[in-house]
Design an enzyme around this catalytic site. Sequence first.
Site, PDB file in Angstrom:
ATOM      1  N   GLU A 116      -0.086  10.361   4.711  1.00 51.87           N
ATOM      2  CA  GLU A 116      -0.058   8.894   4.640  1.00 51.87           C
ATOM      3  C   GLU A 116       1.331   8.366   4.343  1.00 51.87           C
ATOM      4  OE1 GLU A 116      -3.050   7.340   1.917  1.00 51.87           O
ATOM      5  OE2 GLU A 116      -4.570   8.394   3.071  1.00 51.87           O
ATOM      6  N   GLU A 153      -9.680  -3.052  -6.077  1.00 61.44           N
ATOM      7  CA  GLU A 153      -9.583  -3.084  -4.607  1.00 61.44           C
ATOM      8  C   GLU A 153      -9.672  -4.522  -4.091  1.00 61.44           C
ATOM      9  OE1 GLU A 153      -8.813  -0.772  -2.407  1.00 61.44           O
ATOM     10  OE2 GLU A 153      -8.840   0.978  -3.717  1.00 61.44           O
ATOM     11  N   ASP A 165       0.824  -1.208   0.000  1.00 61.83           N
ATOM     12  CA  ASP A 165       0.000   0.000   0.000  1.00 61.83           C
ATOM     13  C   ASP A 165       0.861   1.262   0.000  1.00 61.83           C
ATOM     14  OD1 ASP A 165      -2.783   0.466  -0.313  1.00 61.83           O
ATOM     15  OD2 ASP A 165      -2.788   1.499   1.618  1.00 61.83           O
ATOM     16  N   GLU A 216     -11.164   6.276  -2.432  1.00 61.23           N
ATOM     17  CA  GLU A 216     -11.137   6.716  -1.033  1.00 61.23           C
ATOM     18  C   GLU A 216     -12.253   6.065  -0.223  1.00 61.23           C
ATOM     19  OE1 GLU A 216      -8.349   7.800  -0.753  1.00 61.23           O
ATOM     20  OE2 GLU A 216      -8.227   9.980  -0.732  1.00 61.23           O
TER      21      GLU A 216
HETATM   22  C1  LIG Z   1      -5.380   0.083  -2.470  1.00 61.25           C
HETATM   23  C2  LIG Z   1      -5.771   1.360  -1.828  1.00 61.25           C
HETATM   24  N1  LIG Z   1      -6.954   1.907  -2.104  1.00 61.25           N
HETATM   25  C3  LIG Z   1      -7.308   3.090  -1.520  1.00 61.25           C
HETATM   26  C4  LIG Z   1      -6.480   3.719  -0.641  1.00 61.25           C
HETATM   27  C5  LIG Z   1      -6.917   4.982   0.043  1.00 61.25           C
HETATM   28  N2  LIG Z   1      -6.494   6.106  -0.672  1.00 61.25           N
HETATM   29  C6  LIG Z   1      -5.277   6.644  -0.488  1.00 61.25           C
HETATM   30  O1  LIG Z   1      -4.573   6.372   0.442  1.00 61.25           O
HETATM   31  C7  LIG Z   1      -5.239   3.117  -0.386  1.00 61.25           C
HETATM   32  N3  LIG Z   1      -4.349   3.663   0.478  1.00 61.25           N
HETATM   33  N4  LIG Z   1      -4.921   1.934  -0.974  1.00 61.25           N
END
Ligand SMILES: Cc1ncc(CNC=O)c(N)n1
Length: 232
Positions: free
Chosen positions: A99, A221, A58, A151
Amino acid sequence: MTEKSEAVEKSSNNTGMIEEWLRKHRLVYTGATRHPFILSVRDGSVDLSSFKRWLGQDYLFVKACVPFVASVLLKACKESDDSSDMEVILGGVASINDEIAWFMKEASKWGVPLTSIVPQKANLDYCRFLESLTRSDVEYTVAITAFWAIEAVYQESFAHCLEDGSKTPEELKETCQRWGNEGFSQYCHCLRNIANRCLQKATDDVLSKAEEVVLRVLEHEVGFWNMSRGES
Ligand SMILES: Cc1ncc(CNC=O)c(N)n1
């Protein structure tokens, strides 16, 4: 009413295109926001090697989000008729900045070496998809709708791990708070509000592209959670 609570208020009407799509694609949406990886965090059975794999992957994903979010910002400058979009998207840039710093701190806490992480296939596929959305021929409406979906999945997933009755291990709660907190939820509502406003004015062609993009985000996702569990 302050400007911020007004923006939040506006987004609470439940009659937009996004709400319609969420009803229509409920199962796909639930597949992304109630994935076995998230359920395992929530019930405390999560395998720490999966969590660490997710953390490293991530981190790479979030870095790859920067040019995407910058492209959404650029499209907002050129195509949006509402100057408050910029503030919301800039908030997104700020949150990605936080983040990245958080991932570095968290990775050192868990002993995950960030410099040697190799992006896995699901991650590369997702990043390539994000890159395709940065192209200038992708409409602002399509890009902002994708941004909302990206998000919203994290917000809904991690908020679920903090609800009453969840047994999320103490050492994972900070991670869940990152995306499950009230401020991030309001920010997602603002994104949804912007997307709904754009979709309301969109042509059928743009509407169908935006719907397709939401489904692709949800698929990516799920692929990302699967990869975190070591299933791809
Ligand atoms: C795979 C994924 N999807 C969404 C997010 C959230 N958006 C940014 O941080 C994230 N961190 N990772």
